[in-house]
Design a protein around this motif. Structure first.
Motif, mmCIF file in Angstrom:
data_model
loop_
_atom_site.group_PDB
_atom_site.id
_atom_site.type_symbol
_atom_site.label_atom_id
_atom_site.label_comp_id
_atom_site.label_asym_id
_atom_site.label_seq_id
_atom_site.Cartn_x
_atom_site.Cartn_y
_atom_site.Cartn_z
ATOM 1 N N PHE A 234 40.784 68.243 26.041
ATOM 2 C CA PHE A 234 41.856 68.094 26.388
ATOM 3 C C PHE A 234 42.471 69.751 25.656
ATOM 4 O O PHE A 234 43.191 70.200 26.681
ATOM 5 C CB PHE A 234 43.402 67.041 26.027
ATOM 6 C CG PHE A 234 44.378 67.275 26.570
ATOM 7 C CD1 PHE A 234 45.056 67.230 27.703
ATOM 8 C CD2 PHE A 234 45.815 67.985 25.281
ATOM 9 C CE1 PHE A 234 46.201 67.517 28.453
ATOM 10 C CE2 PHE A 234 46.886 68.087 25.969
ATOM 11 C CZ PHE A 234 47.426 67.588 27.663
ATOM 12 N N GLU B 171 52.833 70.576 25.995
ATOM 13 C CA GLU B 171 53.916 69.876 26.344
ATOM 14 C C GLU B 171 52.791 71.493 27.773
ATOM 15 O O GLU B 171 52.571 71.505 29.222
ATOM 16 C CB GLU B 171 54.979 70.476 27.147
ATOM 17 C CG GLU B 171 55.854 69.569 26.876
ATOM 18 C CD GLU B 171 57.536 69.415 26.795
ATOM 19 O OE1 GLU B 171 58.027 70.637 26.969
ATOM 20 O OE2 GLU B 171 58.315 68.931 26.822
ATOM 21 N N VAL C 175 49.448 70.279 28.604
ATOM 22 C CA VAL C 175 49.719 69.663 30.069
ATOM 23 C C VAL C 175 49.587 70.269 31.010
ATOM 24 O O VAL C 175 48.811 70.277 32.664
ATOM 25 C CB VAL C 175 50.431 68.185 29.618
ATOM 26 C CG1 VAL C 175 51.174 68.063 31.410
ATOM 27 C CG2 VAL C 175 50.811 67.964 28.883
ATOM 28 N N ASP C 176 50.455 70.967 31.128
ATOM 29 C CA ASP C 176 50.836 72.361 32.531
ATOM 30 C C ASP C 176 49.201 73.136 32.347
ATOM 31 O O ASP C 176 48.653 73.667 33.278
ATOM 32 C CB ASP C 176 51.962 73.305 32.281
ATOM 33 C CG ASP C 176 51.909 74.272 32.793
ATOM 34 O OD1 ASP C 176 52.305 73.417 33.942
ATOM 35 O OD2 ASP C 176 51.415 75.336 32.761
ATOM 36 N N TYR C 177 48.604 73.653 31.500
ATOM 37 C CA TYR C 177 47.592 74.226 31.669
ATOM 38 C C TYR C 177 46.142 73.224 32.517
ATOM 39 O O TYR C 177 45.804 73.752 33.555
ATOM 40 C CB TYR C 177 46.539 74.557 30.820
ATOM 41 C CG TYR C 177 45.512 75.310 30.484
ATOM 42 C CD1 TYR C 177 45.151 76.749 31.294
ATOM 43 C CD2 TYR C 177 44.320 74.514 29.735
ATOM 44 C CE1 TYR C 177 44.689 77.612 31.281
ATOM 45 C CE2 TYR C 177 43.086 75.833 30.358
ATOM 46 C CZ TYR C 177 43.434 76.855 31.207
ATOM 47 O OH TYR C 177 41.908 77.697 31.054
ATOM 48 N N ASN C 178 46.268 72.038 31.743
ATOM 49 C CA ASN C 178 45.463 71.400 32.550
ATOM 50 C C ASN C 178 45.297 70.450 33.909
ATOM 51 O O ASN C 178 44.646 70.056 34.531
ATOM 52 C CB ASN C 178 44.824 69.910 31.736
ATOM 53 C CG ASN C 178 44.252 70.042 30.319
ATOM 54 O OD1 ASN C 178 43.308 70.391 29.892
ATOM 55 N ND2 ASN C 178 44.894 70.517 29.106
ATOM 56 N N ARG C 179 46.666 70.635 34.462
ATOM 57 C CA ARG C 179 47.245 69.915 35.567
ATOM 58 C C ARG C 179 46.686 70.938 36.668
ATOM 59 O O ARG C 179 46.271 71.173 38.120
ATOM 60 C CB ARG C 179 48.315 69.964 35.367
ATOM 61 C CG ARG C 179 49.193 69.454 36.631
ATOM 62 C CD ARG C 179 50.322 69.626 36.891
ATOM 63 N NE ARG C 179 50.998 68.351 36.090
ATOM 64 C CZ ARG C 179 51.428 68.506 34.811
ATOM 65 N NH1 ARG C 179 52.229 69.533 34.963
ATOM 66 N NH2 ARG C 179 51.867 67.226 34.390
ATOM 67 N N ASN C 180 47.145 72.381 35.712
ATOM 68 C CA ASN C 180 46.471 73.266 36.822
ATOM 69 C C ASN C 180 46.237 74.834 36.148
ATOM 70 O O ASN C 180 46.634 75.875 36.506
ATOM 71 C CB ASN C 180 47.778 74.213 37.777
ATOM 72 C CG ASN C 180 48.070 75.550 38.425
ATOM 73 O OD1 ASN C 180 46.767 75.550 38.892
ATOM 74 N ND2 ASN C 180 49.064 76.424 38.571
#
Length: 357
Positions: A23, A68, A71-76
């Protein structure tokens, strides 16, 4: 002397989620920092030592902000190098492409390039900001703080819009805040006014002065200020009383412009300066000279008022519509007739000889 205040080292808060393998991680940096939490992502391993190789996602004031971001980087996932590009970097990349590409076999005109560069200059407050961090408030502030008119604001909005199109195309950002920009200046086009006969008489009293000469040329030809400025001397045929020049539109470029007998002396004086073009000054300098002359004779006008005055007066005198369109470079519906008049210099000279103020 009062004892120095001790600052607490930033700590990871309790009861925060455990980060899963792959992650990324959030590191608490040493020292007293405004943004003590660094979010990072493992992008590989050193072949010699086996240690992980990290790429920094960003620095944050709180642990949760770093979380956060991960999270944003892993999502996109996004290109971290692209994410570090500033507004100035994106402009450099966009402008190299924009200014070198061709449309219908032609590159962007010098005046077009100048307009974009001027718009970029007005965006100075954005130059060092990371493009991905710029939001609508930043963009709107540029227009709100612009001291120039609506036309300048329109150029700024156009530039920013095209930069966002470029940034979207090359995955620098997936947002486009340019669509939310609001122009705050009033449209000044409706405020344009024609020169009166008395005002032209006042202008005549300054004939022989540089600013008065090119203002009279605009009043008797309908030429734009930049068309006079960039008219090449080899395209001025004073004996035959015509010039070949113009810009801005397809109908206006390389058109035949008849020379009224009232301005032959004005043009001759400009030619006597032995410059490659009629007015070897920047448009900004010419506008300053024009404004200074208007102040001296006590009137308020914009340079473009000369063109409006010529067109209005020609219409009053009954100049044929197609002839007027050919002189000022407006596109007409009857192409065959336009081509005929463009080739027939005598038609243009007859029309201009019947023109007066």
């Amino acid at each position: 002397m009062a004892p120095a205040l001790k600052t607490k080292k930033a700590k990871r808060p309790r009861n925060v989620p455990r980060l899963p393998n792959g992650f990324g991680s959030i590191v608490t940096l040493s020292g007293n920092r405004r943004k003590p939490f660094m979010a990072r992502k493992t992008v590989g391993f050193d072949t010699n030592t086996g240690y992980p190789i990290y790429r920094t996602i960003g620095y944050f004031e709180t642990w949760m902000e770093g979380y956060e971001a991960l999270v944003d980087y892993n999502r996109n996932p996004y290109d971290l190098e692209k994410a570090s590009l500033t507004f100035a970097d994106v402009y450099d990349m966009w402008s190299k492409k924009k200014f070198s590409e061709t449309k219908n076999g032609k590159k962007l005109s010098k005046s077009g390039v100048g307009a974009y560069r001027a718009a970029y200059h007005h965006c100075e407050a954005l130059h060092n900001l990371k493009f991905v961090n710029i939001n609508l408030l930043h963009l709107q502030a540029v227009l709100d703080n612009c001291s120039h008119g609506r036309a300048t604001q329109e150029n700024i909005r156009l530039l920013i819009g095209q930069m966002y199109e470029y940034a979207n195309l090359y995955d620098i950002t997936d947002k486009d805040y340019s669509k939310g920009i609001v122009l705050t200046k009033q449209d000044t086009k409706s405020k344009r006014k024609n020169f009166t006969a008395d005002e032209i008489a006042l202008l005549e009293s300054h004939r022989g002065e540089l600013a008065a000469d090119y203002t009279l040329i605009m009043l008797y030809t309908g030429m734009r200020i930049d068309e006079v400025r960039t008219m090449k001397r080899e395209n001025v045929h004073l004996d035959e009383r015509y010039m070949i020049g113009g810009n801005k539109t397809a109908a206006g470029k390389n058109r035949v412009i008849p020379i009224h007998f009232e301005i032959t002396d004005c043009i001759q004086r400009l030619l006597d300066r032995d410059e490659p073009v009629l007015c070897g000054f920047s448009q900004q300098t010419i506008r300053k000279q024009f404004n200074a002359l208007m102040a001296v004779i006590g009137v308020e006008h914009l340079p473009h008022d000369c063109r409006h005055t010529f067109i209005s007066r020609a219409d009053e005198l009954g100049m044929p519509r197609t002839v007027l369109q050919a002189i000022v470079g407006h596109a007409g519906k009857d192409i065959d007739e336009q081509v005929y008049i463009h080739k027939n210099l005598q038609n243009l000279l007859d029309a201009i000889d019947g023109f007066c103020y």
